[in-house]
Design a protein around this motif. Sequence first.
Motif, PDB file in Angstrom:
ATOM      1  N   GLU A  79       0.832  -1.207   0.000  1.00 59.61           N
ATOM      2  CA  GLU A  79       0.000   0.000   0.000  1.00 59.61           C
ATOM      3  C   GLU A  79       0.872   1.264   0.000  1.00 59.61           C
ATOM      4  O   GLU A  79       0.885   2.019  -0.969  1.00 59.61           O
ATOM      5  CB  GLU A  79      -0.858  -0.130   1.264  1.00 59.61           C
ATOM      6  CG  GLU A  79      -1.811   0.946   1.540  1.00 59.61           C
ATOM      7  CD  GLU A  79      -2.575   0.608   2.833  1.00 59.61           C
ATOM      8  OE1 GLU A  79      -3.029  -0.549   2.992  1.00 59.61           O
ATOM      9  OE2 GLU A  79      -2.696   1.496   3.678  1.00 59.61           O
ATOM     10  N   ALA A  80       1.586   1.456   1.090  1.00 64.22           N
ATOM     11  CA  ALA A  80       2.387   2.677   1.249  1.00 64.22           C
ATOM     12  C   ALA A  80       3.435   2.426   2.328  1.00 64.22           C
ATOM     13  O   ALA A  80       3.231   1.575   3.195  1.00 64.22           O
ATOM     14  CB  ALA A  80       1.488   3.839   1.674  1.00 64.22           C
ATOM     15  N   GLU A  85       9.834   1.938   7.031  1.00 64.14           N
ATOM     16  CA  GLU A  85      10.164   2.036   5.606  1.00 64.14           C
ATOM     17  C   GLU A  85      10.596   3.461   5.256  1.00 64.14           C
ATOM     18  O   GLU A  85      11.559   3.677   4.508  1.00 64.14           O
ATOM     19  CB  GLU A  85       8.947   1.637   4.759  1.00 64.14           C
ATOM     20  CG  GLU A  85       8.587   0.148   4.834  1.00 64.14           C
ATOM     21  CD  GLU A  85       7.877  -0.262   6.112  1.00 64.14           C
ATOM     22  OE1 GLU A  85       7.314   0.635   6.777  1.00 64.14           O
ATOM     23  OE2 GLU A  85       7.881  -1.462   6.447  1.00 64.14           O
ATOM     24  N   PRO A  91      11.088  -0.876   1.159  1.00 64.51           N
ATOM     25  CA  PRO A  91       9.727  -1.355   1.412  1.00 64.51           C
ATOM     26  C   PRO A  91       9.699  -2.552   2.363  1.00 64.51           C
ATOM     27  O   PRO A  91      10.631  -3.367   2.385  1.00 64.51           O
ATOM     28  CB  PRO A  91       9.260  -1.811   0.012  1.00 64.51           C
ATOM     29  CG  PRO A  91      10.517  -2.219  -0.682  1.00 64.51           C
ATOM     30  CD  PRO A  91      11.598  -1.305  -0.162  1.00 64.51           C
ATOM     31  N   PHE A  92       8.662  -2.625   3.158  1.00 66.29           N
ATOM     32  CA  PHE A  92       8.388  -3.790   4.003  1.00 66.29           C
ATOM     33  C   PHE A  92       9.600  -4.223   4.841  1.00 66.29           C
ATOM     34  O   PHE A  92      10.100  -5.344   4.712  1.00 66.29           O
ATOM     35  CB  PHE A  92       7.867  -4.969   3.150  1.00 66.29           C
ATOM     36  CG  PHE A  92       6.413  -4.806   2.774  1.00 66.29           C
ATOM     37  CD1 PHE A  92       5.395  -5.063   3.692  1.00 66.29           C
ATOM     38  CD2 PHE A  92       6.062  -4.378   1.507  1.00 66.29           C
ATOM     39  CE1 PHE A  92       4.053  -4.898   3.350  1.00 66.29           C
ATOM     40  CE2 PHE A  92       4.717  -4.201   1.155  1.00 66.29           C
ATOM     41  CZ  PHE A  92       3.716  -4.472   2.088  1.00 66.29           C
ATOM     42  N   ASN A 118       5.368  -0.545  -3.472  1.00 64.78           N
ATOM     43  CA  ASN A 118       4.077  -0.076  -2.958  1.00 64.78           C
ATOM     44  C   ASN A 118       3.371   0.793  -3.989  1.00 64.78           C
ATOM     45  O   ASN A 118       3.998   1.311  -4.916  1.00 64.78           O
ATOM     46  CB  ASN A 118       4.293   0.777  -1.697  1.00 64.78           C
ATOM     47  CG  ASN A 118       4.679  -0.054  -0.495  1.00 64.78           C
ATOM     48  OD1 ASN A 118       3.963  -0.972  -0.115  1.00 64.78           O
ATOM     49  ND2 ASN A 118       5.829   0.248   0.082  1.00 64.78           N
ATOM     50  N   HIS A 192      -3.159  -8.200   3.237  1.00 64.55           N
ATOM     51  CA  HIS A 192      -1.970  -7.415   3.560  1.00 64.55           C
ATOM     52  C   HIS A 192      -1.297  -8.017   4.801  1.00 64.55           C
ATOM     53  O   HIS A 192      -1.989  -8.437   5.737  1.00 64.55           O
ATOM     54  CB  HIS A 192      -2.389  -5.960   3.833  1.00 64.55           C
ATOM     55  CG  HIS A 192      -1.229  -5.029   3.881  1.00 64.55           C
ATOM     56  ND1 HIS A 192      -0.383  -4.957   4.962  1.00 64.55           N
ATOM     57  CD2 HIS A 192      -0.754  -4.142   2.971  1.00 64.55           C
ATOM     58  CE1 HIS A 192       0.558  -4.054   4.719  1.00 64.55           C
ATOM     59  NE2 HIS A 192       0.355  -3.543   3.515  1.00 64.55           N
TER      60      HIS A 192
HETATM   61  N1  URA Z   1       2.923  -1.638   4.511  1.00 66.64           N
HETATM   62  C1  URA Z   1       2.953  -1.470   3.179  1.00 66.64           C
HETATM   63  O1  URA Z   1       1.926  -1.522   2.510  1.00 66.64           O
HETATM   64  N2  URA Z   1       4.127  -1.275   2.613  1.00 66.64           N
HETATM   65  C2  URA Z   1       5.261  -1.239   3.275  1.00 66.64           C
HETATM   66  O2  URA Z   1       6.313  -1.041   2.667  1.00 66.64           O
HETATM   67  C3  URA Z   1       5.206  -1.417   4.676  1.00 66.64           C
HETATM   68  C4  URA Z   1       4.033  -1.616   5.275  1.00 66.64           C
END
Ligand code: URA
Length: 220
Positions: A79-80, A85, A91-92, A118, A192
Motif C-alpha cells: 500500500e504505502a 520504511e 519497502p516492508f 508499494n 496485507h
Molecule cells: N505496509 C505497506 O503496505 N508497505 C510497506 O512497505 C510497509 C508496510
Amino acid sequence: MLEKRDLPDMMKEIEAFWGIEDYFLPSQGEGEEKGDKEASLSALYRSALECKACDLYKTRTNLVFGEGNPYAELVFVGEAPGRDEDLQGRPFVGRAGEVLTRLINKMGFDRSDVYIANVLKCRPPNNRNPLPSEIFACRHFILKQLEIIGPKVICTLGKFSTSLLLGRNVGIKSVRGQVFEWRGMKVVPTFHPAYLLRNPKDKVLVWQDAQLILKLLGKR
Ligand code: URA
C-alpha cells in the motif's frame, strides 16, 4: 488521521477513478536502453525523487521506490511505506515486512529473487490510509514499474493495490485467492501482512494463495 465520516466520500472518489487507463507514463529517460530493466527502473526512480504531484514529499524522510530483482517473475505490491520504511527508504522492513519476508522465504525465495514495491512511494502521515488523490498522483510509478519488470505474477497485498490493478473498488475478502489479469500478467490478491498481524488465523489462507502463485510460476 482520516475521520470515519470521510470514508464514504473517499470511496466514491476512488470508484470514480479506478480503471482509468490513460495514466501518464514518463517517456524513456536519457541513457535508457530498450530492454535494460535496471536503467529503466533507475530513470523512473529519478523522476519519483523529484515528484511533487501530491503533498507527501513534504513530510517523508525518504522515498520508498521499491527493491529487488528487475527480472523477477513475482512482484509483491503493498500500500504505502510505514514508519520503518520511511526511515530506511526500503519497502516492508518493519513488522509487516517481517511477515512478508517469512512468506517469501517459505515459498522458497529470497527477497532479492522477487521485487517488492508499494502503490505510494512516500509515507502518509501517521500511517493513515492513502487518499484517492495521492493514489491518483502516484499510481503511474507502480504501473510503470510493473510494465518494466513484466513479471509472470503480481501478488497484490490488501485492498488498495488490488483495486488499482483490478480497476474497480474491491473488498479483499471477496477477491483473494483468485487469478486476474493485468496487461498479460497474472494478478493474485491476498491479505496485507499488517492484517495478518491482527488476524493470524488467516495466515492459512495466505499460504493457500502463495501455493496458487507457485503453481502459476510452475514451481509446484
Ligand atoms: N505496509 C505497506 O503496505 N508497505 C510497506 O512497505 C510497509 C508496510
